[in-house]
Design a protein around this motif. Sequence first.
Motif, mmCIF file in Angstrom:
data_model
loop_
_atom_site.group_PDB
_atom_site.id
_atom_site.type_symbol
_atom_site.label_atom_id
_atom_site.label_comp_id
_atom_site.label_asym_id
_atom_site.label_seq_id
_atom_site.Cartn_x
_atom_site.Cartn_y
_atom_site.Cartn_z
ATOM 1 N N SER A 95 -32.861 13.768 -33.068
ATOM 2 C CA SER A 95 -32.002 13.187 -32.024
ATOM 3 C C SER A 95 -32.331 11.712 -31.818
ATOM 4 O O SER A 95 -33.366 11.212 -32.291
ATOM 5 C CB SER A 95 -32.234 13.940 -30.710
ATOM 6 N N LEU A 127 -27.647 2.565 -24.084
ATOM 7 C CA LEU A 127 -27.380 3.896 -24.644
ATOM 8 C C LEU A 127 -27.902 5.023 -23.749
ATOM 9 O O LEU A 127 -28.248 6.096 -24.244
ATOM 10 C CB LEU A 127 -27.993 4.025 -26.046
ATOM 11 N N ARG A 130 -27.347 9.131 -24.152
ATOM 12 C CA ARG A 130 -27.101 9.522 -25.545
ATOM 13 C C ARG A 130 -28.354 10.129 -26.185
ATOM 14 O O ARG A 130 -28.393 10.288 -27.410
ATOM 15 C CB ARG A 130 -26.643 8.306 -26.367
ATOM 16 N N GLU A 131 -29.348 10.466 -25.361
ATOM 17 C CA GLU A 131 -30.648 10.913 -25.888
ATOM 18 C C GLU A 131 -30.539 12.062 -26.884
ATOM 19 O O GLU A 131 -31.245 12.099 -27.882
ATOM 20 C CB GLU A 131 -31.574 11.374 -24.745
ATOM 21 N N ASP A 133 -27.965 13.044 -28.692
ATOM 22 C CA ASP A 133 -27.005 12.893 -29.797
ATOM 23 C C ASP A 133 -27.738 12.753 -31.127
ATOM 24 O O ASP A 133 -28.883 12.293 -31.186
ATOM 25 C CB ASP A 133 -26.139 11.647 -29.589
ATOM 26 N N SER A 137 -23.731 10.863 -35.279
ATOM 27 C CA SER A 137 -22.533 10.857 -34.441
ATOM 28 C C SER A 137 -22.301 9.491 -33.785
ATOM 29 O O SER A 137 -21.376 9.328 -32.995
ATOM 30 C CB SER A 137 -22.648 11.937 -33.360
ATOM 31 N N LEU A 138 -23.148 8.518 -34.095
ATOM 32 C CA LEU A 138 -23.021 7.196 -33.470
ATOM 33 C C LEU A 138 -22.340 6.204 -34.400
ATOM 34 O O LEU A 138 -22.404 6.346 -35.632
ATOM 35 C CB LEU A 138 -24.410 6.643 -33.121
ATOM 36 N N GLU A 142 -23.938 1.304 -32.506
ATOM 37 C CA GLU A 142 -24.801 2.160 -31.681
ATOM 38 C C GLU A 142 -26.080 2.536 -32.437
ATOM 39 O O GLU A 142 -27.169 2.572 -31.860
ATOM 40 C CB GLU A 142 -24.035 3.414 -31.263
#
Length: 222
Positions: A95, A127, A130-131, A133, A137-138, A142
């Motif tokens: 992640s 961000l 968004r931890e 994610d 997916s970025l 990002e």
Amino acid sequence: MIRAINVSKHYPGGRNVLQEIDLHLPKGQMAFLTGPSGAGKSTLLKLIARIETVSRGTLLLDGQDLAKLKRRHIPQLRRQLGIVFQDHKLLADRSVFANVALTLQVAGVRRAHIKSRVRAALDQVGLSGREQDSPLSLSGGEQQRVGIARAIVHSPKVLIADEPTGNLDPQLSSEIMDLFRNLNRHGMTLLIATHDLGQVERLDCPVYALQHGRLQNQEARP
Ligand SMILES: Nc1ncnc2c1ncn2[C@@H]1O[C@H](COP(=O)(O)OP(=O)(O)OP(=O)(O)O)[C@@H](O)[C@H]1O
């Protein structure tokens, strides 16, 4: 903070990639390192990070002679330094949180502190939330922000960045450079290798221009 005195570098069996570099980047300054492909920008950053060693001359980071640094003290040096790569080097199977936390885990920071410091770093790069994610997916911008969060999470004194906006469009490039400017306003010393002359013009920081391994302006502009 970064001082090069007559620094040259040749790779084993190769020609001189850097020749007689004199450079002084004072504490709290942000500067650019420019030059065409192959000019030696990455090599100079690798010398500063002690990924490579100088062949001749003296390179000091915060007064410490990098050539004299014992191998066992390199991790200590890296704790003073943040490194941002063009290609992020994020771990795709972990992640966002885990990617940023890695720097602190390697440095032996206690678990109790890791969470708050990772959150603070992600907040700094915009961000928050968004931890969990996956980096996959970025967007490119990002992902680069995660790379920057990972580089600053241990509060380094110096940040070096190698083509940090190389794959980004002008708008995202400006956002990333503004982020660096903001870190600089909070006291960080930054040296950024870039081909992006538009950003160099826009930000009006001192510029060290390399050409065929030589600095064209031993005194940086302005
Ligand atoms: N490990 C190595 N062994 C031998 N030669 C190398 C090595 N790394 C880089 N070089 C050579 O050193 C020169 C400078 O490379 P460097 O990557 O520092 O340039 P650069 O200015 O960062 O280029 P770019 O903008 O394309 O990233 C090049 O001619 C390259 O081929």
